[in-house]
Enzyme design. Structure first.
Site, PDB file in Angstrom:
ATOM      1  N   ALA A  66      -3.496  -3.685  -0.935  1.00 55.28           N
ATOM      2  CA  ALA A  66      -2.201  -3.164  -0.516  1.00 55.28           C
ATOM      3  C   ALA A  66      -1.482  -2.556  -1.711  1.00 55.28           C
ATOM      4  O   ALA A  66      -1.802  -2.848  -2.858  1.00 55.28           O
ATOM      5  CB  ALA A  66      -1.359  -4.292   0.092  1.00 55.28           C
ATOM      6  N   GLY A 112      -5.914  -6.432   1.377  1.00 55.24           N
ATOM      7  CA  GLY A 112      -5.755  -5.760   2.657  1.00 55.24           C
ATOM      8  C   GLY A 112      -6.927  -4.880   3.029  1.00 55.24           C
ATOM      9  O   GLY A 112      -7.179  -4.627   4.205  1.00 55.24           O
ATOM     10  N   GLU A 115      -9.393  -7.209   4.564  1.00 53.89           N
ATOM     11  CA  GLU A 115      -8.831  -7.591   5.858  1.00 53.89           C
ATOM     12  C   GLU A 115      -8.984  -6.467   6.873  1.00 53.89           C
ATOM     13  O   GLU A 115      -9.251  -6.706   8.050  1.00 53.89           O
ATOM     14  CB  GLU A 115      -7.365  -7.988   5.690  1.00 53.89           C
ATOM     15  CG  GLU A 115      -7.214  -9.318   4.956  1.00 53.89           C
ATOM     16  CD  GLU A 115      -5.776  -9.633   4.578  1.00 53.89           C
ATOM     17  OE1 GLU A 115      -5.296 -10.711   4.955  1.00 53.89           O
ATOM     18  OE2 GLU A 115      -5.130  -8.787   3.911  1.00 53.89           O
ATOM     19  N   GLU A 135      -5.375 -12.379  -3.342  1.00 54.64           N
ATOM     20  CA  GLU A 135      -3.930 -12.553  -3.200  1.00 54.64           C
ATOM     21  C   GLU A 135      -3.378 -13.757  -3.956  1.00 54.64           C
ATOM     22  O   GLU A 135      -2.241 -13.714  -4.463  1.00 54.64           O
ATOM     23  CB  GLU A 135      -3.562 -12.671  -1.707  1.00 54.64           C
ATOM     24  CG  GLU A 135      -3.586 -11.372  -0.941  1.00 54.64           C
ATOM     25  CD  GLU A 135      -4.953 -11.028  -0.367  1.00 54.64           C
ATOM     26  OE1 GLU A 135      -5.033 -10.140   0.503  1.00 54.64           O
ATOM     27  OE2 GLU A 135      -5.954 -11.661  -0.794  1.00 54.64           O
TER      28      GLU A 135
END
Length: 258
Positions: A66, A112, A115, A135
């Site tokens: 991200a 992300g 994910e 993360e």
């Protein structure tokens, strides 16, 4: 449709969606997440797009994570809203998409990015791919479904290790873990994805859509996937695809599904 952060190509019933921010290693910012939702919503109603391949532009990254600069100053409420909206708009939306979605992981798929790949129905990877959920090294946890989908794919213990250590695994390890189905040289990644897509296109897309729903329901709390399977199995008998498929089999010819 035209996008600022994506490219979408549709050929021979295969739609290829590229996250196209190569200078940022295709990192997900809010604009890209919104465009991904818009792109998949467009493809849902596009008759010429039967199978979707999701990948990143260039050879360095699928999605390197991200865009941290966008949320580094967020409050508790803003952080929760970020995860909730992202999951609803993109990650859950893709996971439950009624058309098959193949993630072609080229290079880094981190945070992300991993994910996003895990929200696809299955994944293939180039041999230079590196996958991980880092993360916890930033003081947060995965917020786009990583704590839920990774254990489903690789098992609780491996997911715990990957998230706790914030480390990366290579493509072959990802295949050994069951996180990706195939590993191939980078130049063969999209051709392999297209080959798999064409195998899918030989079959009833209506039946595949029903199968996606039944498989996903087996992972939902309070939902009995067996019941969904029984219901969707029964519905199949009322479709033109069922009539065509069974007649083709009985007459020893290739089915021509509509």
């Amino acid at each position: 449709m035209t996008f600022e952060n994506l490219k979408v190509d549709i050929n021979d019933r295969i739609a290829t969606v590229y996250i196209d921010r190569p200078k940022k290693l295709n990192a997900l910012n809010r604009a890209t997440i919104e465009e991904l939702h818009d792109a998949f919503k467009f493809l849902l109603d596009h008759d010429e797009a039967a199978v979707i391949i999701l990948t990143g532009s260039g050879e360095k990254a699928f999605v390197a994570g991200a865009d941290i600069s966008e949320f580094s100053e967020y409050s508790v409420a803003e952080g929760e809203d970020l995860a909730a909206k992202g999951q609803e708009m993109v990650f859950d939306y893709i996971s439950n998409f009624p058309k098959p979605v193949i993630a072609a992981v080229n290079g880094f798929a981190l945070g992300g990015g991993l994910e996003l790949a895990m929200s696809a129905h299955f994944r293939i990877a180039s041999d230079n791919a590196r996958l991980g959920l880092p993360e916890t090294s930033l003081g947060v946890i995965p917020g786009y479904g990583g704590t839920q989908r990774l254990p489903q794919l690789v098992g609780k213990g491996r997911a715990m290790e990957m998230i706790m250590t914030a480390g990366m695994i290579d493509a072959q390890t990802a295949k050994d873990y069951g996180l990706v189905n195939h590993v191939t040289p980078i130049e063969e990644l999209i051709p392999l994805a297209e080959k798999l897509a064409n195998k899918i296109l030989n079959n009833s897309m209506q039946a595949i859509s029903s199968a996606i729903m039944a498989i996903n329901d087996s992972y939902k709390d309070g939902v009995n996937g067996f019941n969904t399977e029984i219901k969707n199995f029964g519905k199949s008998f009322g479709t033109e695809d069922f009539k065509e498929g069974t007649q083709a089999f009985l007459n020893k010819r290739k089915a021509n599904f509509k």
